[in-house]
Design an enzyme around this catalytic site. Structure first.
Site, PDB file in Angstrom:
ATOM      1  N   LYS A 290      56.606  54.805 -97.258  1.00  0.00           N
ATOM      2  CA  LYS A 290      56.401  54.583 -98.689  1.00  0.00           C
ATOM      3  C   LYS A 290      56.009  55.890 -99.365  1.00  0.00           C
ATOM      4  O   LYS A 290      55.415  56.764 -98.720  1.00  0.00           O
ATOM      5  CB  LYS A 290      55.235  53.602 -98.888  1.00  0.00           C
ATOM      6  CG  LYS A 290      55.571  52.152 -98.642  1.00  0.00           C
ATOM      7  CD  LYS A 290      54.375  51.269 -98.967  1.00  0.00           C
ATOM      8  CE  LYS A 290      54.681  49.807 -98.725  1.00  0.00           C
ATOM      9  NZ  LYS A 290      55.764  49.267 -99.549  1.00  0.00           N
ATOM     10  N   ASP A 360      60.248  49.094 -94.016  1.00  0.00           N
ATOM     11  CA  ASP A 360      59.258  48.688 -95.021  1.00  0.00           C
ATOM     12  C   ASP A 360      59.426  47.203 -95.407  1.00  0.00           C
ATOM     13  O   ASP A 360      58.549  46.629 -96.049  1.00  0.00           O
ATOM     14  CB  ASP A 360      59.388  49.588 -96.252  1.00  0.00           C
ATOM     15  CG  ASP A 360      58.177  49.502 -97.163  1.00  0.00           C
ATOM     16  OD1 ASP A 360      57.152  48.940 -96.736  1.00  0.00           O
ATOM     17  OD2 ASP A 360      58.256  50.012 -98.304  1.00  0.00           O
ATOM     18  N   GLU A 362      58.874  44.672 -93.704  1.00  0.00           N
ATOM     19  CA  GLU A 362      58.298  44.245 -92.421  1.00  0.00           C
ATOM     20  C   GLU A 362      57.655  42.869 -92.479  1.00  0.00           C
ATOM     21  O   GLU A 362      57.553  42.187 -91.462  1.00  0.00           O
ATOM     22  CB  GLU A 362      57.254  45.275 -91.945  1.00  0.00           C
ATOM     23  CG  GLU A 362      55.844  45.143 -92.549  1.00  0.00           C
ATOM     24  CD  GLU A 362      55.787  45.292 -94.047  1.00  0.00           C
ATOM     25  OE1 GLU A 362      56.683  45.936 -94.619  1.00  0.00           O
ATOM     26  OE2 GLU A 362      54.855  44.762 -94.678  1.00  0.00           O
ATOM     27  N   ARG A 364      58.696  40.095 -93.718  1.00  0.00           N
ATOM     28  CA  ARG A 364      59.641  39.038 -93.336  1.00  0.00           C
ATOM     29  C   ARG A 364      59.872  39.009 -91.822  1.00  0.00           C
ATOM     30  O   ARG A 364      60.212  37.975 -91.271  1.00  0.00           O
ATOM     31  CB  ARG A 364      60.955  39.210 -94.121  1.00  0.00           C
ATOM     32  CG  ARG A 364      61.638  40.521 -93.894  1.00  0.00           C
ATOM     33  CD  ARG A 364      62.669  40.837 -94.970  1.00  0.00           C
ATOM     34  NE  ARG A 364      62.064  41.320 -96.202  1.00  0.00           N
ATOM     35  CZ  ARG A 364      62.733  41.606 -97.308  1.00  0.00           C
ATOM     36  NH1 ARG A 364      64.041  41.433 -97.361  1.00  0.00           N
ATOM     37  NH2 ARG A 364      62.117  42.049 -98.379  1.00  0.00           N
TER      38      ARG A 364
END
Ligand code: BES
Ligand code: ZN
Ligand code: ZN
Length: 520
Positions: A290, A360, A362, A364
């Site tokens: 990020k 990113d 992650e 789910r």
């Protein structure tokens, strides 16, 4: 010797567990006597102090009357005024706005404004005199005071909350409503302690709040209840069981992932709710790192699991007798040489494979195992998951509403109604086949964790999750278990309009779920 998985010295497991329950003490009294500061909620247009106050010094009474008569305090919603009598006594006037517009939340917000207006001069003892309010609205006022009476100051070495004596508030009421009001406030106080537990877990800094620390807190908490069981599936067990989603997200961190399963009243037979939480104790994005700005906020990425833990506490401590299971999927999403890569294909607990196109996305992945576990190891009446899942949900709904998806329209409506009832808005969003198709379009695996484009990202995420909700029954009789998904990315923190919260984690949806599950 590595100490990475051991709690640091200053982290005492269960330290705040002792705190849970010591929310503001609210009692009731059937009478008009005033002790300490008089808290006086008033509607617009009231020009004199209602009759029947005992123990209010004369000068204070006449001061209140003068201020009301002269229109110096208009009682607009969310306004307050402090008055001090020349021969002693203090009053805190609280505006309720127009009587015609008043609803339970008006009283809740007014209760919260008491706490924000308090200073040293008001002392620690309050007497609330609400004239003409229903029992339910008096309770809502008390709830607002209790909810707002929260500070996260564990890490302040000076000025600690513990050193200040706790606030004690008394609500005056009529004799005939006394027992109902007192029982309601007692129940609400238990629920508020669940909200505060969720807030505490969320506010805890990520160096102290990591997957196994969350698990240790859950285990310590469970010791207080004979009807609660907490099971921790640690990293090694998760690997053995084939929880490929949880393992892939957590393996890049020195602080390994785990799944924590809470069971309340496990002996009760029959179908029961199962709540599932996303618990990323810190989301750096992993290898798909990020940007740096505001990355600290990603400590709140375990808000879904905090909602589940807080709800379990609220239910257990308020004496709920039904069976409820909570599954929290805990991992820290870190970039490292052990981390998963974009392009990896993982095999989840369901057996389905996922092409990981962005590390990113992650939440789910961990939820794919949690949802599958929920539907296969238990017999859920329904499953509800909570997740700070997508930035796209914040784009869609801002901080004002949680995104709400479900495979059952009626169920979604009922959850929406429960959220409105407690003023924790969850707004219906579409679960469309086209979104699901977008998530299965992998060249080499069953599914992919990224949509085809950037549009509708909260919807494609919800559609992705749906693939991991098991069916009940076989063949033609097979029917997907009733399921709802709540994306709390915009509501778990950062809602400036939420008057129950000063700053930090909001603890949202503990109250929604208590309302939905218990009907109260
Ligand atoms: N935890 C974030 C979602 C998030 C972002 C919550 C900002 C609150 C504020 C989640 O894991 C994430 O990074 N999602 C990605 C998904 C994308 C890569 C498909 C996102 O929303 O950008
Ligand atoms: Zn992420
Ligand atoms: Zn995340």
């Amino acid at each position: 010797m590595s100490r990475a998985n051991e709690p640091p010295a200053r982290f005492e497991v269960g330290r705040r567990i002792g705190w849970v329950g010591d929310t503001m003490q609210v009692t009731i009294s059937s009478g008009n006597n005033i002790n300490g500061t008089l808290v006086l909620p008033l509607f617009e247009g009231v020009e004199t102090l209602p009759e029947g106050f005992e123990g209010v010094p004369l000068s204070l009474k006449s001061q209140i009357n003068r201020v009301l008569e002269d229109g110096d305090f208009k009682a607009n919603a969310n306004t307050t005024m402090t008055l001090m009598g020349t021969d002693g006594g203090k009053a805190l006037l609280i505006g309720l706005g127009k009587a015609s517009k008043a609803e339970a939340h008006t009283y809740r917000e007014a209760g919260a404004s008491v706490v924000t207006s308090l200073s040293k001069m008001h002392g620690n003892e309050l007497t609330v005199a609400i004239h003409g309010a229903s029992t339910a609205n008096k309770a809502a006022f008390a709830e607002g005071m209790m909810l707002r009476d929260y500070n996260y100051d564990d890490y302040k070495t000076q000025d600690k909350d513990e050193e200040k004596p706790n606030l004690a508030a008394r609500i005056n009421c009529e004799e005939k409503e006394a027992s109902e009001l007192s029982a309601t406030i007692e129940r609400l106080s238990a629920v508020v302690s669940g909200v505060h537990l969720s807030r505490d877990l969320g506010n805890c800094p990520p160096n102290d709040m990591y997957p196994m620390a969350f698990a240790a807190k859950a285990e310590a908490w469970a010791k207080d209840y004979a009807n609660v069981k907490v099971e921790v599936i640690d990293y090694e067990a998760a690997k053995r069981h084939g929880m490929g989603g949880l393992v892939a997200v957590g393996m890049g961190s020195a602080r390994k992932p785990c799944m924590v399963i809470f069971t309340l009243n496990g002996d009760i037979k029959g179908r029961h709710p199962v709540l599932v939480g996303k618990g990323i104790t810190f989301d750096t994005g992993g290898i798909s790192l990020k940007p740096g700005a505001n990355m600290d906020e990603m400590k709140y990425d375990m808000g879904g699991s905090a909602t589940v833990f807080g709800t379990m506490h609220a239910l257990a401590s308020s004496g709920y007798e039904g069976k409820v299971v909570g599954i929290t999927c805990m991992a820290e999403n870190m970039p490292s040489s052990n981390a998963q890569r974009p392009g990896d294909v993982i095999t989840t607990l369901s057996g389905k494979t996922i092409e990981v196109l962005n590390t990113d996305a992650e939440g789910r992945l961990v939820l794919s195992d949690g949802l599958w576990k929920a539907g296969t190891d238990f017999d859920p009446e329904y499953i509800v998951d909570f997740a700070t899942l997508t930035g796209a949900c914040v784009v869609a709904l801002g901080h004002e509403a949680t995104g709400l998806w479900s495979n059952d329209d009626d169920f979604r409506t009922r959850l929406h109604e429960a959220s409105k009832d407690v003023s924790e808005l969850a707004w219906p969003m579409p679960l469309l086949p086209a979104f699901e198709k977008e998530m299965t379009d992998s060249k080499i695996a069953d599914t992919r964790n990224l949509g085809g484009g950037r549009w509708g990202g909260a919807n494609t995420a919800a559609a992705f999750l749906k693939q991991f909700v098991p069916n009940r029954g076989e063949g033609d009789d097979a029917e997907q278990i009733t399921w709802a998904h709540m994306d709390i990315a915009g509501t778990y923190w950062g809602a400036k309009t939420n008057k129950m919260v000063g700053n930090g984690a909001t603890g949202i949806h503990v109250r929604t779920m208590v309302k939905f599950i218990t009907g109260e």
